[in-house]
Design a protein around this motif. Structure first.
Motif, mmCIF file in Angstrom:
data_model
loop_
_atom_site.group_PDB
_atom_site.id
_atom_site.type_symbol
_atom_site.label_atom_id
_atom_site.label_comp_id
_atom_site.label_asym_id
_atom_site.label_seq_id
_atom_site.Cartn_x
_atom_site.Cartn_y
_atom_site.Cartn_z
ATOM 1 N N LEU A 90 -14.485 15.107 -30.162
ATOM 2 C CA LEU A 90 -14.074 14.867 -31.543
ATOM 3 C C LEU A 90 -15.289 14.735 -32.454
ATOM 4 N N ARG A 123 -9.827 14.262 -38.547
ATOM 5 C CA ARG A 123 -9.571 14.920 -37.264
ATOM 6 C C ARG A 123 -9.373 16.427 -37.403
ATOM 7 N N LYS A 126 -12.978 17.838 -39.201
ATOM 8 C CA LYS A 126 -14.169 17.315 -38.496
ATOM 9 C C LYS A 126 -15.259 16.831 -39.460
#
Length: 180
Positions: A90, A123, A126
């Protein structure tokens, strides 16, 4: 420090860290599934509100980074009985990334960057932003800076100790987008 266990939104599973690995166990059966199998340590595990995604940190490439693991087969409902789990990075940066926390809407993650700066990552895109700069904090040990989301996912609250007044802790509320 971070959390070492998390209950799924539907209460059917518990994710936990043991021996530096992430596991998920059923709350109804004696079934447990190992999610990670790395030589590095994992910690700070939590469930996304969808119940199909886990968030955690892992010390890979000599620094703590953020990872998500998801149930790969859309027909499967639980981690403990899933046949395949996919993991993706992530967030990875040159600085350490600790204590990730999903926003209530599930679209963002707040985390500590470099031990004393609170950042937020979107999310989907990014993109990251600084929500509370490092000039507002100083960390002596893991877990000594805490923060949490507002119910609308737009604000964060945190304890902070400005560098010029290290031993006087305050509580602050600030926008997650870093605008103030």
């Amino acid at each position: 420090k971070g959390t070492e266990f998390s209950v799924s939104p539907n209460g059917k599973e518990v994710a936990f860290v043991a021996r530096g690995e992430v596991f998920v166990t059923s709350s109804d059966f004696s079934t447990t599934r190992r999610i990670t199998n790395t030589p590095e340590a994992e910690r700070s595990v939590s469930f996304h509100k969808d119940g199909r995604t886990l968030l955690y940190t892992s010390e890979r490439e000599s620094r703590w980074q953020l990872f998500e693991a998801s149930i790969a087969d859309k027909g499967e409902k639980y981690f403990f009985s899933s046949t395949q789990v996919t993991e993706k990075s992530l967030h990875s940066a040159n600085s350490e990334s600790y204590q990730p926390v999903y926003s209530p809407d599930g679209k963002k993650v707040a985390f500590l960057s470099g031990r004393d700066e609170i950042q937020v990552i979107n999310r989907k895109t990014k993109k990251t932003n600084v929500a509370l700069g490092k000039q507002h904090n100083y960390s002596y040990a893991d877990g000594d800076i805490t923060f949490s989301w507002s119910a609308d996912s737009n604000w964060l609250s945190a304890d902070y100790a400005p560098r010029q007044r290290l031993f006087i802790t305050n509580i602050g509320v600030f926008p997650a987008d870093g605008s103030a």
